[in-house]
Design a protein around this motif. Structure first.
Motif, short mmCIF file in Angstrom:
data_model
loop_
_atom_site.label_atom_id
_atom_site.label_comp_id
_atom_site.label_asym_id
_atom_site.label_seq_id
_atom_site.Cartn_x
_atom_site.Cartn_y
_atom_site.Cartn_z
N THR A 62 88.86 -27.86 -44.89
CA THR A 62 88.35 -29.05 -44.23
C THR A 62 89.29 -29.52 -43.14
OG1 THR A 62 89.44 -30.40 -45.91
CG2 THR A 62 87.13 -29.84 -46.27
N LYS A 63 90.53 -28.99 -43.16
CA LYS A 63 91.51 -29.32 -42.12
C LYS A 63 92.01 -28.03 -41.49
CE LYS A 63 93.35 -33.68 -43.92
NZ LYS A 63 94.58 -34.38 -44.31
N GLY A 64 92.13 -28.03 -40.21
CA GLY A 64 92.76 -26.91 -39.52
C GLY A 64 91.92 -25.65 -39.43
N ALA A 65 90.66 -25.69 -39.86
CA ALA A 65 89.84 -24.50 -39.81
C ALA A 65 89.31 -24.29 -38.40
CB ALA A 65 88.68 -24.61 -40.79
N THR A 66 89.32 -23.04 -37.96
CA THR A 66 88.70 -22.71 -36.69
C THR A 66 87.28 -22.25 -36.97
OG1 THR A 66 88.96 -21.44 -34.66
CG2 THR A 66 89.51 -20.32 -36.72
N GLY A 67 86.61 -21.72 -35.97
CA GLY A 67 85.28 -21.19 -36.16
C GLY A 67 85.27 -19.70 -35.92
N GLU A 73 83.64 -24.59 -32.07
CA GLU A 73 82.23 -24.99 -32.19
C GLU A 73 81.54 -24.28 -33.35
OE1 GLU A 73 83.17 -24.92 -27.70
OE2 GLU A 73 83.63 -23.74 -29.51
N LEU A 74 82.03 -23.07 -33.71
CA LEU A 74 81.36 -22.28 -34.73
C LEU A 74 81.99 -22.42 -36.10
CD1 LEU A 74 80.42 -19.04 -32.77
CD2 LEU A 74 79.09 -21.10 -33.19
N ASN A 75 82.64 -23.57 -36.33
CA ASN A 75 83.10 -23.89 -37.68
C ASN A 75 81.90 -24.08 -38.60
OD1 ASN A 75 85.01 -24.44 -39.65
ND2 ASN A 75 85.01 -26.64 -39.22
N GLU A 76 80.77 -24.44 -38.02
CA GLU A 76 79.50 -24.56 -38.73
C GLU A 76 78.43 -23.87 -37.89
OE1 GLU A 76 78.87 -25.77 -41.65
OE2 GLU A 76 80.86 -26.60 -42.07
N PRO A 77 77.37 -23.38 -38.52
CA PRO A 77 76.34 -22.66 -37.76
C PRO A 77 75.68 -23.50 -36.68
CG PRO A 77 75.64 -23.04 -40.03
CD PRO A 77 77.08 -23.36 -39.97
N GLU A 78 75.64 -24.82 -36.89
CA GLU A 78 75.03 -25.69 -35.89
C GLU A 78 75.74 -25.61 -34.54
OE1 GLU A 78 73.70 -26.63 -39.74
OE2 GLU A 78 75.77 -26.61 -38.98
N GLY A 79 76.96 -25.07 -34.55
CA GLY A 79 77.70 -24.93 -33.31
C GLY A 79 77.01 -24.02 -32.30
N PHE A 80 76.16 -23.11 -32.79
CA PHE A 80 75.43 -22.25 -31.87
C PHE A 80 74.52 -23.07 -30.95
CE2 PHE A 80 76.47 -18.54 -34.55
CZ PHE A 80 76.79 -17.64 -33.54
N LEU A 82 75.18 -26.04 -29.83
CA LEU A 82 76.05 -26.63 -28.82
C LEU A 82 76.42 -25.59 -27.76
CD1 LEU A 82 77.72 -28.99 -27.75
CD2 LEU A 82 79.56 -28.30 -29.32
N LEU A 83 76.79 -24.38 -28.22
CA LEU A 83 77.11 -23.31 -27.27
C LEU A 83 75.93 -23.02 -26.36
CD1 LEU A 83 79.07 -20.70 -29.45
CD2 LEU A 83 80.02 -22.32 -27.80
N LYS A 84 74.75 -22.97 -26.96
CA LYS A 84 73.54 -22.68 -26.18
C LYS A 84 73.30 -23.76 -25.13
CE LYS A 84 69.77 -23.98 -27.98
NZ LYS A 84 68.64 -24.17 -28.91
N GLU A 85 73.36 -25.02 -25.54
CA GLU A 85 73.09 -26.11 -24.61
C GLU A 85 74.12 -26.16 -23.49
OE1 GLU A 85 70.38 -27.95 -24.46
OE2 GLU A 85 69.65 -26.72 -26.13
N ASN A 86 75.39 -25.94 -23.84
CA ASN A 86 76.43 -25.93 -22.81
C ASN A 86 76.20 -24.80 -21.81
OD1 ASN A 86 77.70 -28.13 -23.92
ND2 ASN A 86 79.22 -26.92 -25.04
N GLY A 412 88.20 -19.32 -41.24
CA GLY A 412 86.91 -19.48 -40.58
C GLY A 412 86.69 -18.58 -39.38
N GLU A 413 87.69 -17.73 -39.05
CA GLU A 413 87.59 -16.90 -37.85
C GLU A 413 86.63 -15.73 -38.03
OE1 GLU A 413 90.62 -14.33 -34.95
OE2 GLU A 413 91.39 -15.50 -36.62
N LEU A 414 86.48 -15.25 -39.28
CA LEU A 414 85.71 -14.04 -39.54
C LEU A 414 84.31 -14.35 -40.03
CD1 LEU A 414 88.58 -12.05 -41.25
CD2 LEU A 414 87.91 -12.01 -38.85
N TRP A 415 83.40 -13.44 -39.78
CA TRP A 415 81.99 -13.68 -40.06
C TRP A 415 81.58 -13.29 -41.48
CZ3 TRP A 415 84.33 -10.52 -36.74
CH2 TRP A 415 84.30 -9.16 -36.99
N THR A 416 82.41 -12.57 -42.18
CA THR A 416 82.06 -12.18 -43.54
C THR A 416 83.33 -11.99 -44.35
OG1 THR A 416 80.86 -10.55 -44.89
CG2 THR A 416 81.98 -9.74 -42.94
#
Length: 752
Positions: A62-67, A73-80, A82-86, A412-416
Motif C-alpha cells: 500500500t506504500k511505495g508500490a509502483t505499477g 498509473e498501472l498500480n491498478e488496472p484502472e490506470g489504463f 488514464l494512460l488512454k485518455e492522456n 508491482g512492476e511485474l505482470w504475473t
C-alpha cells in the motif's frame, strides 16, 4: 497511417536462492569438494537463472508500490484508462501541430512524437492483454488497445493530416532535413497510403471494407488451420487405431505424427490431417482475392508488390529471382539427402515404398541419432539456463562491451507472479550486484508469491544504460506457447539530447526448474533463446533518432537478420565452449559430444532449405498477379509449385496449404526467412567466422547496421556494410557457402 508498427519483445526468468535451498546446501556440506566448487564458481547471473524461484512473502504494497513496468498509473488496472485518455489528448494536440502553418519543428519529428505517444500505450496494452493472468488487468488493457486502435483508424482518414505530410514529402519541409528525416517521412506516407486515404471516397471506402474482411477471414482461417480431423474408426486398420485419440466411433487426428515409428501411422495422419477442406479453401481463396483487390485499388500490381515495398528485397522480381536461383542451387544437394533417407527407409522396413513427404521429419531425426549416437539426456546437463545466459553475457562483453545484469523488480512492476526480474545493460568494468531482498512494513498484509522471471539491464562501458529486457522464460498454464519478443517502449532521441531507453520482453517456454535441478535446455531451446535475444539486442543496441524505426521496427526480411546471426554464434564450437558446462560440476562439455552436437544441427540442411524455398515460392505465387484465374484452386497451385520446387511429389487429395497459418501473418513475406538467413550467413562469413569474439567486428556491425534500426533503406545499408551490392546472386552465394560448410562438418564428424 500505420502509426502502430508490429513489434516483438523478450521475456526471461531468473531465480534466487531460497531459504529451503539454503537449508539443503547446509545438509549437503562435506559431501564433495565438487559440490562446493559448483555452488561457488557460477557467476551471479548464472546463479540467479539456475536457482529455484523463491516463495517470497510479498506484499499487497500500500506504500511505495509502483505499477506495471514501473509506471505509477498501472498500480491498478484502472490506470489504463488514464494512460488512454492522456494519449488521446496528446494525440489531438500533435495532430493540430502537424496541420498548423506555424509548426515549430520538422514534420517528421511531430509525426514520430505522435507515433511514440500511441505506441507506448498500444504496445504495452496489447502485451498485458495477452500476458496478464488477472481479468481486471487484461480487460482494461484490451479496452485501451481497442481505443487506441480506433483512434489510429480515425487518423487514417484524416485528410488534412495526410495532405500536410504529403506536401512535405513531395516538396520538402520548411526546416532543413536529413536523409534519415526524408526516409522516415516516406515510410509514414507509405503507411498512410496503405489505407487508401489518397483515393477518391468510393475507392477509399472499399479499401476500408476490404481491410476489415481480410482481418476477419484471416482469423477464421487461422482457427480452422488448427482444428483436429475426425474420421470413423472403421476407415483405419485396427493395428494403428490405438496410435490416435479415440472419440466414440471416431478416430481424432490432431497433427502429422511425424515421430511415429510405423510408416502407415505417419501416412494415415498426413492424408487425414491434410485432407482438403472446402470451408478452408473458401476462406483462403477469399483472403487472397481481397488482398489482391485491395493492392490493385491502391496502385500496386499485386499484393506481393505492396508487401515488399521498402523491404530489403525491395521488389517481388528480386524475390522470385532469388528463390529460383536457390532452388536450382539446392536441388542436387537435396536429392542426395532424399537418396540417403530412402536408403535408411529400405534398411528399416522390409517392404518399403518410395520416400514420401511424411517420411522426411522422421528420418531426419533418425539420421541424427544413428550418425552421432547421442540423446537429449546426454546434452541437457550442459545447458542449464544460467550457463546459457552467462555465455550470452560473456559474448556481448566481447563483441560490444555490453553486459547483462540482474535487477530486482520493484513491488508491482511485474505482470504475473512468475516473472522475477529485469536485465539491464551495464558497462562491463562496472560491478553491479543484486539489490537486497525487498523489505515490507510489519503491519502490511501479504500474499505468498512465486517470482520466476528476471529483469536485466543492458549497459555499455562508455554509453551507460542502454535499456531493459524483462525475461519471462518458463512455461505456465495459460501462457501463449510461441517464443517471441515484444517491444514495450521503443528507443528514440529526445529533444534534450538524451535517449529514451527501450524496454522489451522476451517470452519463451522453457522447462521450469525444481529445487534440485535448474531449467535444462535442449539445443533447439538454446538456439531459440539466442534468436530472440538477437531481436532484443537489435532494440537495445539501436540508437535511432525516431522510435518509428527503432530496432526491430523495420522490414521483416531485415528484422530477422540479427536474430538469425545470433544462431550462428549459439552453435559455434568456440562460443559453445564458453558456456556449455555441467550444471552440477561446472565441467565443460566434452569435445566429442560438442562436435556431435554441432554436426547434428547440419544434417539434411539442403532438403530443409529446399522445403523453405518451396514454401516461399508458394506464398509468392498466391500473392502475385499470376494467381488470379477464377478456375484455379489454391490446391491446384500447390500441386504445380510443389512438383516444380520440391524434391518429393505432391500427394494427391491433400491440401497442406490449408494448414499453413503463416499465409495470414506473413502474406507474401514468407521468403524473408531465406533472405535473412542469406544475409546473416554473409555477415558471419565476412566478419565473424574467423573470430566470433572480435570486438572490432562487433562494434563495426553495431555502428553500421544495428544502430540504425529501420532508419536507413535496408538493402543499401547492408550492401554498404558488406562492401558489395545485395543481389539474388550474392545472397545465393552466401547460402551455398553455408551449405558447403555444414556438409563438410557432418562428413568430418561422422568419419571420426
Amino acid at each position: 497511417m500505420q502509426i502502430l508498427r508490429r513489434t516483438e519483445a523478450v521475456l526471461s526468468r531468473l531465480g534466487r536462492s531460497s531459504p529451503r535451498w539454503t537449508h539443503k546446501r547446509r545438509e549437503n556440506q562435506g559431501r564433495t569438494d565438487i559440490t562446493r566448487r559448483f555452488v561457488n564458481t557460477w557467476s551471479p547471473l548464472a546463479s540467479a537463472f539456475n536457482a529455484k524461484p523463491n516463495k517470497l512473502l510479498s506484499l499487497h504494497f500500500t506504500k511505495g508500490a509502483t505499477g506495471l513496468f514501473g509506471l505509477p498509473e498501472l498500480n491498478e488496472p484502472e490506470g489504463f484508462y488514464l494512460l488512454k485518455e492522456n494519449a488521446v489528448r496528446e494525440a489531438e494536440s500533435l495532430v493540430a501541430e502537424c496541420c498548423s502553418p506555424e509548426r515549430s519543428r520538422k514534420m517528421v519529428e511531430v509525426f514520430d512524437h505522435l507515433s511514440d505517444t500511441l505506441c507506448r500505450v498500444a504496445d504495452l496494452a496489447e502485451f498485458i492483454r495477452m500476458a496478464h493472468p488477472q481479468a481486471r488487468y487484461s480487460h482494461a488493457a484490451e479496452d485501451a488497445s481497442i481505443a487506441i486502435g480506433g483512434l489510429v483508424e480515425q487518423l487514417n482518414t484524416h485528410r488534412q493530416l495526410y495532405d500536410s505530410l504529403r506536401e512535405v514529402v513531395k516538396n520538402g519541409d520548411i526546416f532543413p532535413t536529413t536523409d534519415v528525416d526524408r526516409h522516415v517521412a516516406k515510410l509514414f506516407l507509405f503507411d498512410f497510403e496503405q489505407s487508401g486515404i489518397h483515393l477518391d471516397e468510393a475507392k477509399r471506402c472499399r479499401v476500408v471494407s476490404l481491410n476489415e474482411a481480410i482481418l476477419t477471414l484471416g482469423q477464421h482461417f487461422m482457427n480452422g488451420s488448427l482444428q483436429s480431423r475426425a474420421i470413423p474408426k472403421k476407415k483405419l486398420p485396427e493395428s494403428i487405431r490405438q496410435h490416435f485419440a479415440i472419440d466414440g466411433d471416431n478416430i481424432v487426428v490432431t497433427g502429422l505424427y511425424a515421430d511415429a515409428h510405423m510408416e502407415i501411422t505417419r501416412e494415415a495422419a498426413y492424408k487425414i490431417f491434410l485432407h482438403p477442406d472446402q470451408h478452408q479453401e473458401y476462406l483462403l481463396t477469399e483472403l487472397l482475392t481481397r488482398r489482391h483487390e485491395m493492392a490493385t485499388i491502391c496502385g500496386f500490381k499485386s499484393y506481393a508488390h505492396r508487401a515488399v515495398n521498402s523491404s530489403l528485397a525491395e521488389s517481388p522480381d528480386l524475390v522470385l529471382n532469388f528463390l529460383k536461383l536457390v532452388s536450382k542451387e539446392v536441388r542436387p544437394l537435396a536429392k542426395e539427402d532424399f537418396r540417403e533417407m530412402e536408403k535408411m527407409k529400405k534398411e528399416q522396413y522390409r517392404y518399403s515404398r518410395d520416400l514420401a513427404p511424411w517420411d522426411v521429419p522422421y528420418f531426419t531425426g533418425q539420421a541424427r541419432q544413428s550418425k552421432f549416437s547421442m540423446s537429449g539426456g546426454d546434452l541437457a546437463p550442459y545447458f542449464s539456463l544460467g550457463a546459457v545466459m552467462d555465455g550470452l553475457s560473456s559474448l556481448l562483453r566481447n563483441l560490444y562491451n555490453v553486459s547483462l545484469k540482474v535487477q530486482e523488480p520493484l513491488p508491482g512492476e511485474l505482470w504475473t507472479n512468475d516473472v522475477y526480474n529485469k536485465l539491464c545493460n551495464r558497462p562491463f568494468p562496472q560491478i553491479i550486484s543484486l539489490k537486497p531482498p525487498l523489505q515490507c512494513e510489519i503491519n502490511t498484509p501479504f500474499l505468498t508469491q512465486t517470482l520466476t522471471a528476471l529483469t536485466s539491464s543492458v549497459m555499455h562501458e562508455m554509453e551507460g544504460l542502454l535499456g531493459y529486457i524483462y525475461c519471462d522464460f518458463y512455461e505456465r498454464i495459460g501462457k501463449a506457447h510461441q517464443d517471441c519478443h515484444f517491444t514495450i517502449r521503443g528507443g528514440k532521441l529526445l529533444p534534450d539530447g538524451s535517449y529514451q531507453d527501450p524496454i522489451v520482453v522476451l517470452h519463451l517456454n522453457l522447462p521450469a526448474p525444481t529445487w534440485s535441478t535448474p531449467s535444462l535446455l535442449t539445443p533447439g531451446m538454446v538456439e531459440n533463446l539466442f534468436h530472440e535475444m538477437g531481436h532484443a539486442l537489435h532494440s537495445m543496441l539501436a540508437r535511432t533518432q525516431y522510435q518509428h524505426v527503432t530496432g526491430t521496427r523495420c522490414s521483416t526480411d531485415f528484422a530477422e537478420v540479427p536474430s538469425i546471426l545470433m544462431e550462428f554464434f549459439a552453435m559455434d564450437p568456440r562460443v559453445l565452449r564458453t558456456y556449455a558446462r555441467h550444471y552440477k560440476t561446472g565441467e565443460p562439455i566434452p569435445d566429442k559430444l560438442l562436435e556431435k552436437l554441432v554436426a547434428s544441427k547440419s544434417v539434411f540442411a539442403a532438403s530443409e532449405m529446399q522445403l523453405q524455398t518451396f514454401y516461399s515460392m508458394l506464398d509468392q505465387r498466391y500473392h502475385s498477379e499470376e494467381r488470379w484465374d477464377s478456375t484455379t484452386t489454391t490446391t491446384q497451385i500447390l500441386e504445380k509449385v510443389q512438383n516444380e520446387y520440391y524434391g518429393l511429389p505432391y500427394v494427391p487429395n491433400t491440401a497442406w496449404q490449408l494448414r499453413f497459418g503463416h499465409l495470414v501473418g506473413y502474406g507474401a513475406k514468407y521468403y524473408a526467412y531465406l533472405v535473412s538467413r542469406a544475409v546473416a550467413s554473409w555477415i558471419w562469413q565476412k566478419y565473424f567466422v574467423d573470430n566470433p569474439f572480435s570486438r572490432e567486428m562487433g562494434e563495426k556491425y553495431r555502428r553500421e547496421v544495428l544502430a540504425h534500426g529501420g532508419g536507413k533503406p535496408p538493402r543499401a545499408m547492408v550492401g554498404e556494410f558488406l562492401g558489395r551490392e545485395v543481389t539474388a546472386e550474392s545472397m545465393v552465394e552466401a547460402l551455398r557457402t553455408d551449405l558447403e560448410s555444414k556438409k563438410e562438418r557432418v562428413e568430418t564428424t561422422t568419419a571420426k
